[in-house]
Write an enzyme that holds these catalytic residues in place. Structure first.
Site, PDB file in Angstrom:
ATOM      1  N   LYS A  80       0.863  -1.186   0.000  1.00 44.36           N
ATOM      2  CA  LYS A  80       0.000   0.000   0.000  1.00 44.36           C
ATOM      3  C   LYS A  80       0.897   1.234   0.000  1.00 44.36           C
ATOM      4  CE  LYS A  80      -4.518   0.805   0.473  1.00 44.36           C
ATOM      5  NZ  LYS A  80      -5.661   0.044  -0.054  1.00 44.36           N
ATOM      6  N   GLY A 180     -25.968   1.094   3.478  1.00 40.74           N
ATOM      7  CA  GLY A 180     -25.153   1.732   2.440  1.00 40.74           C
ATOM      8  C   GLY A 180     -25.517   1.209   1.070  1.00 40.74           C
ATOM      9  N   VAL A 181     -26.065   2.101   0.234  1.00 43.03           N
ATOM     10  CA  VAL A 181     -26.389   1.713  -1.147  1.00 43.03           C
ATOM     11  C   VAL A 181     -25.673   2.669  -2.111  1.00 43.03           C
ATOM     12  CG1 VAL A 181     -28.436   0.250  -1.133  1.00 43.03           C
ATOM     13  CG2 VAL A 181     -28.707   2.679  -0.643  1.00 43.03           C
TER      14      VAL A 181
END
Ligand code: NAD
Length: 345
Positions: A80, A180-181
């Site tokens: 990362k 959460g959408v």
């Protein structure tokens, strides 16, 4: 600030720090493990309050990528990158070019991609200095947003959990609550709706709720009420740490299976779910569609090959669930063990 003795250091192979005086770039790249292949992981840009905070974040995230790629059967390691700075005000071409030079200096051991604070256009600027990037390969069939692939993978894994827990493959009438959408949650809700499930949604962004109600016939629920619903599956598709001391006692669902990263507030919450006989599909196993997509964007391969790989989430989860039962261990611990068996080889 300690590095080798940092609590999150845990077997990292390589941590590189870069300061570029001309552009002001301050960045860290952490490579956790490359036994299975080069380390792929996003480049996050964030106004960290301290260097210590940035180091902690990059170490924690890079290690997570090793586990995610290993369990998804990818020839990739974990890494990362973080840029210390405000993504709204601190991003310049010079800074992104310097980041590209930094990535290039590692000779391909680390491959970058988008993350919080970096967009496709930023990776394109970084790509002017290095080829060690994912997500922008010319001619790729899969280029762009990985969310549709992630959503499909979560759908596959949710069906595995339903089959394992309820012994059925048909989702007709199954009740699923989605927290959460957004990019992934909405697409997951669509797959579920198409398969005949009843969907209940909440989101802090009202327009996203309205879209799910209007386009998918979902039932809107308040942010607090979503926890207590009498549903079969709870699908966390918003932020991390949603499974915690406050929320677990409220859950009526028999399954937790969703897209969000780092769903468990602490490792101990995985054991609490097991004791409550709630089947948990470990987050980094079920949401691996995005990294699988990134891998195919880089390596090439047909859409059919990509989809077949994503469908492998089914077999992996089935093995995790049955080992968890046999070994009396929470599912996330079994997933960690299985990933380690692969990348420690
Ligand atoms: P997104 O930002 O498009 O969607 C997240 C949605 O959650 C937004 O609509 C937001 O308003 C809503 N939200 C935030 N806090 C909430 C709360 N407390 N209650 C209810 N709703 C809330 O992000 P996304 O790309 O759909 O990703 C969702 C999750 O899946 C994230 O945790 C992400 O890290 C993870 N994930 C995404 C991908 C991918 O391919 N996009 C891959 C792997 C994992």
């Amino acid at each position: 600030m300690s590095v080798f003795s940092h609590p999150e250091y845990q077997d990292h192979e390589h941590v590189a720090f870069n300061y570029d005086a001309r552009s002001g770039l301050k960045a860290i790249i952490a490579i956790h493990n490359t036994h299975l292949g080069p380390a792929l992981g996003g480049c996050r840009m964030w106004p960290y309050a301290s260097d210590e905070e940035a180091l902690r974040d990059v170490l924690r995230l890079s290690r997570g990528m090793t586990y995610k790629s290993a369990i998804a059967n990818l020839k990739l390691g974990g890494g990362k990158a973080v840029i210390i700075g405000d993504p709204r005000t601190g991003k310049t071409d010079a800074l992104l070019h310097a980041m590209g030079d930094f990535i290039e200096s590692l000779g391909g051991r680390y491959i970058t991609a988008e993350d919080s604070g970096t967009k496709v256009a930023d990776i394109a600027t970084i790509a002017e200095r290095t080829g060690h990037i994912s997500g922008l390969v010319a001619g790729s069939e899969h280029g762009g947003d990985p969310s549709p692939t992630t959503a499909y993978g979560v759908f596959v894994g949710l069906k595995t959990a339903v089959r394992y827990r309820f012994g059925k493959s048909d989702l007709a009438g199954l009740k699923v609550a989605l927290q959460g959408v957004g990019n992934v949650g909405f697409r997951l809700a669509k797959h579920l709706r198409d398969a005949g499930a009843e969907i209940y949604v909440t989101d802090i962004f009202e327009q996203n709720v309205d879209r799910a109600v209007a386009e998918l016939g979902a039932t809107a629920v308040s942010g607090d009420a979503i926890w207590n619903l009498d549903v079969d599956v709870f699908a966390p598709c918003a932020l991390g740490a949603s499974i915690n001391d406050d929320t677990i006692p409220k859950l009526k669902a028999a399954i937790v299976a969703g897209a969000a990263n780092n769903q468990l507030a602490t490792e101990a919450h995985g054991e609490v779910l097991r004791q409550r006989e709630i089947l948990y599909a470990p987050d980094y196993v079920i949401n691996a569609g995005g990294i699988i997509d990134a891998y195919y964007q880089r390596q090439g391969g047909s859409r059919e090959q990509l989809m077949a790989h994503v469908e492998g989430i089914d077999k992996t989860l089935e093995e995790i669930f049955s080992r968890s039962e046999r070994e009396n261990l929470p599912t996330h611990s079994v997933a960690n063990k299985m990933a380690e068996e692969r990348f420690f080889k």
